[in-house]
Every structure is written in structure tokens, then in C-alpha cells.
Design a protein around this motif. Structure first.
Motif, PDB file in Angstrom:
ATOM      1  N   ILE A 126      -1.932   1.273  -7.805  1.00 41.51           N
ATOM      2  CA  ILE A 126      -1.312   2.619  -7.884  1.00 41.51           C
ATOM      3  C   ILE A 126       0.255   2.479  -7.367  1.00 41.51           C
ATOM      4  N   PRO A 127       1.387   2.360  -8.243  1.00 40.76           N
ATOM      5  CA  PRO A 127       2.388   2.207  -7.712  1.00 40.76           C
ATOM      6  C   PRO A 127       3.016   2.856  -6.671  1.00 40.76           C
ATOM      7  N   GLU A 128       2.805   4.289  -6.504  1.00 43.94           N
ATOM      8  CA  GLU A 128       3.314   5.437  -5.523  1.00 43.94           C
ATOM      9  C   GLU A 128       2.591   5.261  -4.281  1.00 43.94           C
ATOM     10  N   LEU A 129       1.185   4.462  -4.427  1.00 46.49           N
ATOM     11  CA  LEU A 129       0.387   4.319  -3.156  1.00 46.49           C
ATOM     12  C   LEU A 129       0.418   3.002  -2.583  1.00 46.49           C
ATOM     13  N   GLN A 130       0.985   2.050  -3.388  1.00 49.45           N
ATOM     14  CA  GLN A 130       0.821   0.629  -2.912  1.00 49.45           C
ATOM     15  C   GLN A 130       1.145   0.190  -1.326  1.00 49.45           C
ATOM     16  N   SER A 131       2.008   0.707  -1.039  1.00 48.83           N
ATOM     17  CA  SER A 131       2.581   0.446   0.399  1.00 48.83           C
ATOM     18  C   SER A 131       1.294   1.039   1.484  1.00 48.83           C
ATOM     19  N   TYR A 132       0.357   1.787   0.959  1.00 48.89           N
ATOM     20  CA  TYR A 132      -0.774   2.375   2.016  1.00 48.89           C
ATOM     21  C   TYR A 132      -1.992   1.634   1.625  1.00 48.89           C
ATOM     22  N   SER A 133      -2.027   0.742   0.857  1.00 48.52           N
ATOM     23  CA  SER A 133      -3.376  -0.189   0.622  1.00 48.52           C
ATOM     24  C   SER A 133      -3.856  -0.620   1.809  1.00 48.52           C
ATOM     25  N   SER A 134      -3.320  -1.345   2.530  1.00 46.74           N
ATOM     26  CA  SER A 134      -3.770  -2.058   3.677  1.00 46.74           C
ATOM     27  C   SER A 134      -3.808  -0.881   4.950  1.00 46.74           C
ATOM     28  N   ILE A 135      -3.279   0.001   5.091  1.00 49.21           N
ATOM     29  CA  ILE A 135      -3.517   1.026   6.030  1.00 49.21           C
ATOM     30  C   ILE A 135      -4.994   1.666   5.673  1.00 49.21           C
ATOM     31  N   SER A 136      -5.347   1.836   4.278  1.00 48.28           N
ATOM     32  CA  SER A 136      -6.566   2.315   4.195  1.00 48.28           C
ATOM     33  C   SER A 136      -7.618   1.373   4.501  1.00 48.28           C
ATOM     34  N   TRP A 137      -7.474   0.219   4.543  1.00 50.10           N
ATOM     35  CA  TRP A 137      -8.577  -0.583   5.080  1.00 50.10           C
ATOM     36  C   TRP A 137      -8.812  -0.490   6.499  1.00 50.10           C
ATOM     37  N   VAL A 138      -7.525  -0.178   7.217  1.00 51.10           N
ATOM     38  CA  VAL A 138      -7.649   0.026   8.813  1.00 51.10           C
ATOM     39  C   VAL A 138      -8.548   1.208   8.981  1.00 51.10           C
TER      40      VAL A 138
ATOM     41  N   ILE B 215      -2.546  10.309  -1.562  1.00 47.91           N
ATOM     42  CA  ILE B 215      -2.448   9.776  -0.293  1.00 47.91           C
ATOM     43  C   ILE B 215      -3.663  10.267   0.480  1.00 47.91           C
ATOM     44  N   PHE B 216      -3.897  11.693   0.574  1.00 46.25           N
ATOM     45  CA  PHE B 216      -5.055  12.199   1.174  1.00 46.25           C
ATOM     46  C   PHE B 216      -6.526  11.633   0.876  1.00 46.25           C
ATOM     47  N   SER B 217      -6.423  11.816  -0.573  1.00 49.52           N
ATOM     48  CA  SER B 217      -7.784  11.378  -1.176  1.00 49.52           C
ATOM     49  C   SER B 217      -8.213   9.907  -1.010  1.00 49.52           C
ATOM     50  N   VAL B 218      -7.263   8.958  -1.201  1.00 47.29           N
ATOM     51  CA  VAL B 218      -7.536   7.621  -0.984  1.00 47.29           C
ATOM     52  C   VAL B 218      -8.000   7.291   0.585  1.00 47.29           C
ATOM     53  N   PHE B 219      -7.239   8.022   1.430  1.00 42.81           N
ATOM     54  CA  PHE B 219      -7.506   7.811   2.957  1.00 42.81           C
ATOM     55  C   PHE B 219      -8.860   8.314   3.134  1.00 42.81           C
TER      56      PHE B 219
END
Length: 393
Positions: A234-246, A292-296
Motif C-alpha cells: 500500500i504506497p501511502e503505508l509502505q513506510s509503516y510496514s515493519s512498524i506493524s510487525w513490531v 494507518i489505524f486499521s492496519v496497526f
């Protein structure tokens, strides 16, 4: 809890950090970088994941037959496991990767079942069974480590450096456990001879429970394998991908003791049902909302529930069969692992066919919900059978 007891539990936590949090689940945050650099498809990623889960299936089944020198066997398995992680960052061959992921799976299954059995038996012997939930916090801790370190290691040394760096961290964990467990004596398991008074794993509620847990394994692992890649896409969320795993890892760390406490105060089946429903919601959330909220929140619910379900399922089964901790954990983990083999392959084919992960997530959520239904049906059927049996006495 005394210092030596804490050492045994913490040593077990570190082994699960290695075999589960890193060896098994570090593939999830590394996958997007591997796909970008090497250029393989989602379907290829699914086969790599399933190779690991086939190995896990073999290891979990094998562990149930190990009754002697469990500690030595466990430490050997975890060292081989660490080697398989390091070699992923050295060897550049898809065929070898398949083999390494398989080896990581076999040793991971052995480590999970043997560590769980050894630590839970130890705690039971010292009347500290209520502390067993903390053991499974190692899974979340390892996931958090992989989500935290992978982006930095990848940025500095590419995805190969991520595997190597996590391999070094794994080795440090193993050496620490070796020190903490240096005086731990693990007794051999005496072969139990069945008699009429011994409940059987193939009768009553247990087959339903096993089937539900197998479907849980099939469904949850789709999010467990592709969550970071989904968000990375998801282009607008790409930078948050690793944070989601944390976030998933941090949510998983306290989940085991929290769910373990709840299951001792309330009906185990009801608490398990709540965990299943929360997981279904978390799996399906990215299908309907990609903020961001939903994927987190999806990552948080994933971490909070999957470790909790593992903890509650193995703990409850051990209560039902207190003299068969090794076999009961092994058979549950084997069916769970069998479900995991199917999950990534099915998900990758759905994602490829529809050019989207949404169909895979809907499939995953439906499968977990089906597992919940089967567990409830089994509970009702078993209770009716028990009532009929009492009336006939």
C-alpha cells in the motif's frame, strides 16, 4: 518465584525467541525486501513459507516420540536452527532456501514442543504452573525483535544482512539459555501404559478441539506470513510496514499471561471463543479499511490473539491430560502445523488469481471462524454425550 526458577523460565523464553520469533517469523518482515531484490512472486513466497511449515509439522510430530535426553536434543536442535537462519543470508539459491526453511521448520517444531514440555513440567513440579504463560512471551519478543531490527539491518546490509544479524542475536540467546540451564536436570519421560481409567486423546471433546486448532493454524498463518507484505504494497503505508510487525510482537509479549489468567477465572471455551472472534476481526480489518489505524489495529489483534490461543489451547489440553503433556502438546502442534502448510499456498494462489490479498484474508478469516464453530459444536456434543452416559449408569 526463586531466582533459579526464573532462570529456567527465561531460558525457555529465549529459546522461543530464537525458534519461533526469529527463525520462523522473521521471514515476514524480510519478505518484502527479498521480493523486491530477487524478484520472486507471491506464489513463490508462499512455497518458501510452506516449506518451513512442512518442516514444523515434521518436527512437532517427531518431538512427541522423544522421551530421553530431551535437554540435549533440544539444545542441538536450536543450534541447527540458528545455523539455518545464518545460511539464509549467505547462500543465494531458491532451492537451498527451500531446504533451509524446511530445516528451520523441523528444528523449530522440536524446540517449541520440547521447550514447552520441559518448562511446563518443571513449573508443575515446583507448584508454579500459573507462570507457564510467561514462557510464550518469547514468541512475541522474537517477533518484536525481527520487526525492529530488520529495517535497520536491511538498510545497512540488504536483506542478507538482516538474516545474518538475526542469526547472531539468536546465537546470543542460545548461549544465554545454555548458561541459565547449566544445572537443570530434565528427567526422561516414562512410557505411559493405557488403561481403562486413562482418558484417550481420540475420544470425547479432544478430536473437536484438535480440528479447531488445526483450522486456527491454517487461518492465522496467512496474516502471519503476509501481513508486512500486504502493508508494504500500500504506497501511502509502505513506510509503516515493519512498524506493524513490531506492534504485533509487542502485543504478543503480554498476551500469554493475560489470556492464561482469564482462562483460569472463566470458562476456557468462552475465553478461547473471544480470542478467536477478535482474531477474525483483525484478519478481516485490512479488507475493509486500509488506514494507518486499521492496519496497526489488525497487527495488534493478530499479536494479541495468536500467542494467546496457543497458550490457552496447550494449557487447557494439559489440564485435561496432566500425565500426557508431551504427547498432547505434540499432537495439537502437529495439526496446527498441518494447517500452516496449506495456508500460505492457498493464500498465495488466491492473491495471484485476484491480484489482491483481500481474497486471501477473507479466506483466512472464514477458516478461523469455522474453527470456532467446530469447537463449540464439539463442546455441545460432548456435554450431551456425558449427560446420556450419566443417565445410563
Amino acid at each position: 518465584m526463586k531466582k533459579n526458577h526464573m532462570g529456567v523460565v527465561f531460558g525457555g523464553v529465549l529459546l522461543l525467541v530464537v525458534a519461533m520469533g526469529i527463525s520462523r517469523f522473521a521471514f515476514t518482515p524480510i519478505l518484502p525486501f527479498m521480493r523486491e531484490d530477487v524478484g520472486f512472486s507471491v506464489e513463490t513466497a508462499g512455497f518458501l513459507a510452506s516449506s518451513n511449515y512442512i518442516g514444523y509439522f515434521v518436527g512437532a510430530l517427531w518431538a512427541g516420540f522423544i522421551t530421553k535426553n530431551r535437554k540435549g536434543f533440544l539444545l542441538l536442535a536450536v543450534l541447527i536452527n540458528v545455523a539455518s537462519v545464518v545460511l539464509m543470508g549467505i547462500i543465494d539459491s531458491y532451492t537451498i532456501w527451500l531446504i533451509l526453511r524446511f530445516v528451520a521448520g523441523v528444528t523449530g517444531g522440536l524446540v517449541f514442543v520440547l521447550t514447552s514440555s520441559i518448562v511446563m513440567d518443571y513449573l508443575a513440579q515446583h507448584f508454579l504452573a500459573s507462570w507457564s504463560g510467561y514462557l510464550f512471551g518469547g514468541i512475541g519478543l522474537g517477533i518484536a525483535f525481527s520487526g525492529l531490527f530488520v529495517p535497520f539491518l536491511e538498510a545497512a546490509y540488504t536483506w542478507k544482512g538482516a538474516w545474518l544479524g538475526l542469526g547472531v542475536l539468536s546465537l546470543l540467546c542460545v548461549l544465554t539459555t545454555g548458561f541459565l540451564w547449566r544445572k537443570l536436570v530434565v528427567n526422561n519421560i516414562e512410557k505411559a501404559y493405557a488403561d481403562d481409567s486413562t482418558p484417550k486423546l481420540t475420544k470425547g471433546f479432544m478430536p473437536w478441539f484438535i480440528a479447531a486448532y488445526g483450522l486456527e493454524g491454517l487461518g492465522y498463518i496467512i496474516t502471519g506470513t503476509f501481513l508486512v507484505d500486504i502493508i508494504h504494497g500500500i504506497p501511502e503505508l509502505q513506510s509503516y510496514s515493519s512498524i506493524s510487525w513490531v506492534i504485533a510482537g509487542l502485543a504478543a509479549i503480554p498476551s500469554a499471561p493475560v489470556w492464561s489468567t482469564l482462562i483460569t477465572k472463566y470458562s476456557p471455551i468462552k475465553i478461547l471463543s473471544i480470542a478467536y472472534l477478535l482474531q477474525v476481526f483483525g484478519i478481516l480489518l485490512p479488507v475493509f479499511s486500509q488506514s494507518i489505524f486499521s492496519v496497526f489495529l489488525s497487527a495488534f489483534l493478530f499479536g494479541m490473539t495468536f500467542v494467546g490461543i496457543v497458550t490457552m489451547t496447550t494449557g487447557y489440553a494439559r489440564q485435561l491430560f496432566p500425565t500426557k503433556s508431551g504427547p498432547v502438546v505434540s499432537i495439537l502442534t502437529t495439526f496446527y502445523a498441518f494447517g500452516q502448510i496449506i495456508g500460505p499456498i492457498a493464500a498465495s494462489k488466491l492473491a495471484t488469481h485476484y491480484n489482491s490479498y483481500n481474497a486471501a484474508l477473507i479466506f483466512a478469516g472464514s477458516i478461523v471462524f469455522l474453527g470456532l464453530i467446530i469447537m463449540w459444536v464439539g463442546c455441545v456434543v460432548t456435554k450431551k454425550s456425558e449427560i446420556i452416559a450419566i443417565k445410563n449408569v
